[in-house]
Motif scaffolding. Structure first.
Motif, PDB file in Angstrom:
ATOM      1  N   UNK A   1       1.173  -1.221   0.099  1.00 48.29           N
ATOM      2  CA  UNK A   1       0.317  -0.206  -0.072  1.00 48.29           C
ATOM      3  C   UNK A   1       0.643   1.509   0.418  1.00 48.29           C
ATOM      4  N   UNK A   2       2.214   1.787   0.651  1.00 55.11           N
ATOM      5  CA  UNK A   2       2.721   2.068   0.693  1.00 55.11           C
ATOM      6  C   UNK A   2       2.767   2.655  -1.345  1.00 55.11           C
ATOM      7  N   UNK A   3       3.602   4.038  -0.975  1.00 52.13           N
ATOM      8  CA  UNK A   3       3.631   4.249  -2.469  1.00 52.13           C
ATOM      9  C   UNK A   3       5.141   4.301  -2.464  1.00 52.13           C
ATOM     10  N   UNK A   4       5.866   4.777  -3.692  1.00 48.69           N
ATOM     11  CA  UNK A   4       7.312   4.777  -4.124  1.00 48.69           C
ATOM     12  C   UNK A   4       8.034   5.379  -3.400  1.00 48.69           C
ATOM     13  N   UNK A   5       8.884   6.093  -2.756  1.00 50.67           N
ATOM     14  CA  UNK A   5       9.899   6.329  -1.431  1.00 50.67           C
ATOM     15  C   UNK A   5      10.658   7.634  -2.876  1.00 50.67           C
ATOM     16  N   UNK A   6      10.653   7.088  -4.614  1.00 51.74           N
ATOM     17  CA  UNK A   6      11.392   8.074  -5.652  1.00 51.74           C
ATOM     18  C   UNK A   6      10.114   8.852  -5.547  1.00 51.74           C
ATOM     19  N   UNK A   7       9.600   8.934  -4.840  1.00 48.15           N
ATOM     20  CA  UNK A   7       8.385  10.030  -5.353  1.00 48.15           C
ATOM     21  C   UNK A   7       7.735   9.932  -7.203  1.00 48.15           C
ATOM     22  N   UNK A   8       7.656  10.174  -7.957  1.00 47.25           N
ATOM     23  CA  UNK A   8       7.366  10.026  -8.903  1.00 47.25           C
ATOM     24  C   UNK A   8       8.464  10.083 -10.288  1.00 47.25           C
ATOM     25  N   UNK A   9       9.488   9.579  -9.575  1.00 48.16           N
ATOM     26  CA  UNK A   9      10.633   9.053 -10.203  1.00 48.16           C
ATOM     27  C   UNK A   9      10.765   8.021 -11.484  1.00 48.16           C
ATOM     28  N   UNK A  10       9.884   6.922 -10.030  1.00 50.37           N
ATOM     29  CA  UNK A  10      10.336   5.197 -10.642  1.00 50.37           C
ATOM     30  C   UNK A  10       9.651   4.659  -9.236  1.00 50.37           C
ATOM     31  N   UNK A  11       9.665   3.343  -9.604  1.00 50.63           N
ATOM     32  CA  UNK A  11       8.590   3.066  -8.363  1.00 50.63           C
ATOM     33  C   UNK A  11      10.640   2.040  -7.760  1.00 50.63           C
ATOM     34  N   UNK A  12      10.389   2.241  -6.287  1.00 49.18           N
ATOM     35  CA  UNK A  12      11.065   1.859  -4.686  1.00 49.18           C
ATOM     36  C   UNK A  12      10.394   1.621  -3.642  1.00 49.18           C
ATOM     37  N   UNK A  13      10.428   0.883  -2.907  1.00 48.06           N
ATOM     38  CA  UNK A  13      10.093   0.646  -1.885  1.00 48.06           C
ATOM     39  C   UNK A  13      11.230   0.808  -0.663  1.00 48.06           C
ATOM     40  N   UNK A  14      10.490   1.515   0.578  1.00 50.42           N
ATOM     41  CA  UNK A  14      11.812   1.827   1.091  1.00 50.42           C
ATOM     42  C   UNK A  14      10.882   1.343   2.416  1.00 50.42           C
ATOM     43  N   UNK A  15      12.416   0.164   2.980  1.00 56.89           N
ATOM     44  CA  UNK A  15      12.354  -0.365   4.534  1.00 56.89           C
ATOM     45  C   UNK A  15      12.039   0.754   5.552  1.00 56.89           C
ATOM     46  N   UNK A  16      13.215   1.905   5.407  1.00 57.76           N
ATOM     47  CA  UNK A  16      13.227   2.255   7.025  1.00 57.76           C
ATOM     48  C   UNK A  16      12.043   3.545   7.042  1.00 57.76           C
ATOM     49  N   UNK A  17      10.962   3.462   8.269  1.00 56.23           N
ATOM     50  CA  UNK A  17       9.563   3.529   8.521  1.00 56.23           C
ATOM     51  C   UNK A  17       9.959   5.059   8.025  1.00 56.23           C
ATOM     52  N   UNK A  18      11.103   6.003   8.622  1.00 54.75           N
ATOM     53  CA  UNK A  18      10.641   7.435   8.232  1.00 54.75           C
ATOM     54  C   UNK A  18      10.712   7.720   7.228  1.00 54.75           C
ATOM     55  N   UNK A  19      11.387   6.992   6.474  1.00 52.14           N
ATOM     56  CA  UNK A  19      10.659   7.804   4.296  1.00 52.14           C
ATOM     57  C   UNK A  19       9.700   7.109   3.880  1.00 52.14           C
ATOM     58  N   UNK A  20       9.404   6.243   4.832  1.00 52.97           N
ATOM     59  CA  UNK A  20       8.600   5.861   4.037  1.00 52.97           C
ATOM     60  C   UNK A  20       7.530   6.260   4.434  1.00 52.97           C
ATOM     61  N   UNK A  21       7.029   6.684   5.800  1.00 55.36           N
ATOM     62  CA  UNK A  21       5.691   7.877   6.245  1.00 55.36           C
ATOM     63  C   UNK A  21       6.131   8.699   5.623  1.00 55.36           C
ATOM     64  N   UNK A  22       7.326   9.446   5.610  1.00 55.41           N
ATOM     65  CA  UNK A  22       7.260  10.887   4.755  1.00 55.41           C
ATOM     66  C   UNK A  22       6.609  10.529   3.147  1.00 55.41           C
ATOM     67  N   UNK A  23       7.794  10.300   2.549  1.00 58.83           N
ATOM     68  CA  UNK A  23       7.413   9.579   0.794  1.00 58.83           C
ATOM     69  C   UNK A  23       5.520   9.783   0.834  1.00 58.83           C
ATOM     70  N   UNK A  24       5.822   8.200   1.703  1.00 57.20           N
ATOM     71  CA  UNK A  24       3.570   7.687   0.905  1.00 57.20           C
ATOM     72  C   UNK A  24       2.646   9.128   1.599  1.00 57.20           C
ATOM     73  N   UNK A  25       3.346   9.540   3.023  1.00 59.90           N
ATOM     74  CA  UNK A  25       2.628  10.255   3.536  1.00 59.90           C
ATOM     75  C   UNK A  25       2.332  12.063   2.948  1.00 59.90           C
ATOM     76  N   UNK A  26       3.076  12.049   2.053  1.00 57.33           N
ATOM     77  CA  UNK A  26       3.558  13.454   1.656  1.00 57.33           C
ATOM     78  C   UNK A  26       2.922  12.861  -0.037  1.00 57.33           C
ATOM     79  N   UNK A  27       2.804  11.866  -0.849  1.00 60.39           N
ATOM     80  CA  UNK A  27       1.984  11.824  -1.954  1.00 60.39           C
ATOM     81  C   UNK A  27       0.359  11.487  -2.067  1.00 60.39           C
ATOM     82  N   UNK A  28       0.037  11.022  -0.537  1.00 65.01           N
ATOM     83  CA  UNK A  28      -1.225  10.083   0.529  1.00 65.01           C
ATOM     84  C   UNK A  28      -1.909  12.027   0.393  1.00 65.01           C
ATOM     85  N   UNK A  29      -1.135  12.948   0.738  1.00 66.57           N
ATOM     86  CA  UNK A  29      -1.421  13.984   1.358  1.00 66.57           C
ATOM     87  C   UNK A  29      -2.421  14.656   0.237  1.00 66.57           C
TER      88      UNK A  29
END
Length: 506
Positions: free
Chosen positions: A349-377
């Motif tokens: 359910x998380x979005x790419x940790x590279x935002x719109x540059x390409x697919x990427x999964x972040x295992x670090x919770x800080x990065x995952x919450x930040x990137x997915x949170x910004x995109x979902x907002x």
């Protein structure tokens, strides 16, 4: 073969015909008469023709029973029988028009305690998860004498009027404390200008405003009214004064993302004005300037700029039925990046940790919450209402909520975390508007300890403006640089280019 009939066959056919004729005659004589056609009486007066008018809605609506309304907005049935003798007046039959939803112009709160809406017994499990994640996030309280204005302002963006801070072991409302004119490291939160006032500009990373009018946009999201007063030490300014200053100082050399974000919340879409540079501006021009920036080269993956575009398009669509010109182009870009985010969504359910540059999964919770949170907002502001219940949206909301609950005891970076919380708050406001409105009214009337105002710094605004005139490097901070200027500054000189070229052959 002979085509003529034989005498024997001819006799049989004749006998059958005679028998049938005799039988039919006997039935007509002895049997009851059958149904006959009704002959109109010509002598009578012609009857009046009754005309039945059928509306288009009656033709289009299917002939099925309507389902009962079991939502929160369903009205409670009246258990008292109505008096048949009493007649209601016309004024009682017609409901009063509701005020236009938006930011109030006055700060006078209603003294009546809001009544809780009737919550249905069957509640969506995702709604329970969202409420728990927001409630858990309230426990992450910051301190007035430790954390920076940049961090505290992000908390106001997410939790609005219910956001609380610690001040000398007391729980105070963050909006009330900020309005008293606090300072950080000998510098005030807000300064006065010739055109009104504004938040303290960027002077060091993550201390004050990282972008022009960023605090003003946060207060617009919190629904702080135009006449809300803020102390600067020299005088008291209002939100309207900050908007007037933002109109005067807007220019193409600095970032306009947060200016567009704030104006989309406070001003009508057709607002026009003239800046201090005698340049003609409008919100539509801000949209055109924002369209020129590339999201992949902007801060936070360009999600803030896309959020501002979506907010401006929503403001336009509330008043105009059809999108045209710049507004249509902005809407198409918003929809385009919604599909980009959806196409690069991870399985959890998380979005790419590279935002719109390409697919990427972040295992670090800080990065995952930040990137997915910004995109979902951004998606929560841009997605149409009928698409909020799609599986991929619910999966992203569930991912953010679960991360905030699971890692409630782990420190998280405030900026990305509060944007993630804001995405959940917007989701609740759109899926359960009555319940969210009740919580907001309850938060405004909640009792907090009175904040202790800090000592005002008198004369700082004038000194700061003189420092800006004597030191032009303030205008070249990373957050305030235009994309064209930053690209030019990063271009190497001819000697550096030759060195880089010949180094390939070493």
């Amino acid at each position: 073969m002979n085509s003529r009939m034989t005498p024997h066959l001819w006799i049989k056919c004749s006998t059958l015909i005679v028998f049938t004729t005799v039988l039919q005659t006997a039935c007509d004589v002895h049997a009851a008469p059958g149904p006959r056609l009704l002959v109109p009486n010509i002598s009578d007066q012609p009857a009046k023709i009754r005309q039945v008018n059928t509306t288009e809605t009656e033709v289009e609506e299917p002939l099925v029973a309507r389902k009962p309304d079991l939502s929160i907005e369903a009205r409670k049935p009246n258990l008292v029988a109505d008096d048949a003798t009493s007649k209601k007046s016309k004024t009682d039959a017609v409901p009063e028009p509701k005020p236009f939803p938006g930011i109030a112009k006055k700060t006078t709160p209603s003294m009546e305690k809001p009544t809780a809406p009737e919550v249905p017994k069957i509640v969506d499990p995702l709604d329970k998860l969202v409420d728990e994640a927001i409630e858990v996030s309230h426990r992450r309280m910051l301190h007035t004498n430790v954390h920076t204005p940049w961090q505290i302002a992000h908390g106001i963006l997410a939790l609005r009027w219910e956001y609380a801070l610690y001040q000398n072991k007391k729980r105070i409302r963050a909006i009330d404390w900020v309005s008293t004119g606090p300072n950080f490291r000998g510098r005030p939160w807000f300064i006065t200008t010739d055109n009104g006032g504004k938040g303290h500009p960027f002077t060091e990373p993550y201390a004050f405003e990282g972008h022009p009018n960023q605090f003003l946009a946060f207060y617009g999201m919190a629904g702080i009214p135009l006449d809300h007063k803020i102390n600067t030490g020299e005088k008291t300014i209002t939100i309207a004064d900050m908007i007037r200053n933002a109109k005067a100082e807007v220019n193409t050399d600095e970032e306009i993302t947060w200016t567009l974000w704030a104006f989309s919340r406070y001003l009508p879409w057709d607002t026009e004005w003239t800046s201090n540079r005698s340049e003609e501006w409008s919100i539509e021009k801000l949209v055109r300037v924002q369209m020129q920036s590339e999201p992949t080269k902007s801060a936070c993956g360009g999600t803030h700029g896309l959020f501002a575009l979506a907010s401006a398009v929503n403001s336009y669509a509330k008043d105009q039925k059809h999108l045209r010109g710049t507004w249509l182009e902005a809407s198409m870009r918003v929809r385009q990046y919604i599909e980009y985010a959806r196409s690069m969504q991870n399985r959890d359910g998380s979005f790419s940790s590279k935002y719109f540059e390409g697919p990427e999964y972040a295992s670090d919770v800080n990065k995952r919450v930040s990137t997915t949170g910004h995109t979902l907002e951004f998606i929560m502001e841009a997605l149409p209402q009928k698409r909020l219940n799609e599986p991929w949206v619910r999966s992203a909301v569930s991912r953010i909520a679960n991360d905030l609950i699971q890692y409630k005891s782990q420190p998280l970076e405030p900026g990305g975390m509060y944007h993630a919380i804001d995405s959940l708050v917007i989701y609740r406001e759109r899926t359960r508007p009555k319940y969210a409105q009740y919580l907001e009214q309850l938060a405004k009337q909640k009792d907090f300890d009175q904040p202790e105002p800090s000592e005002p710094i008198v004369g700082y605004s004038k000194r700061f403006q003189q420092q800006q005139q004597n030191a032009p490097q303030y205008n070249y901070q990373p957050q305030y640089q235009n994309s064209n200027q930053s690209n030019q500054s990063n271009q190497p000189t001819s000697r550096q280019a030759r060195r880089r070229f010949f180094s390939r052959f070493r």
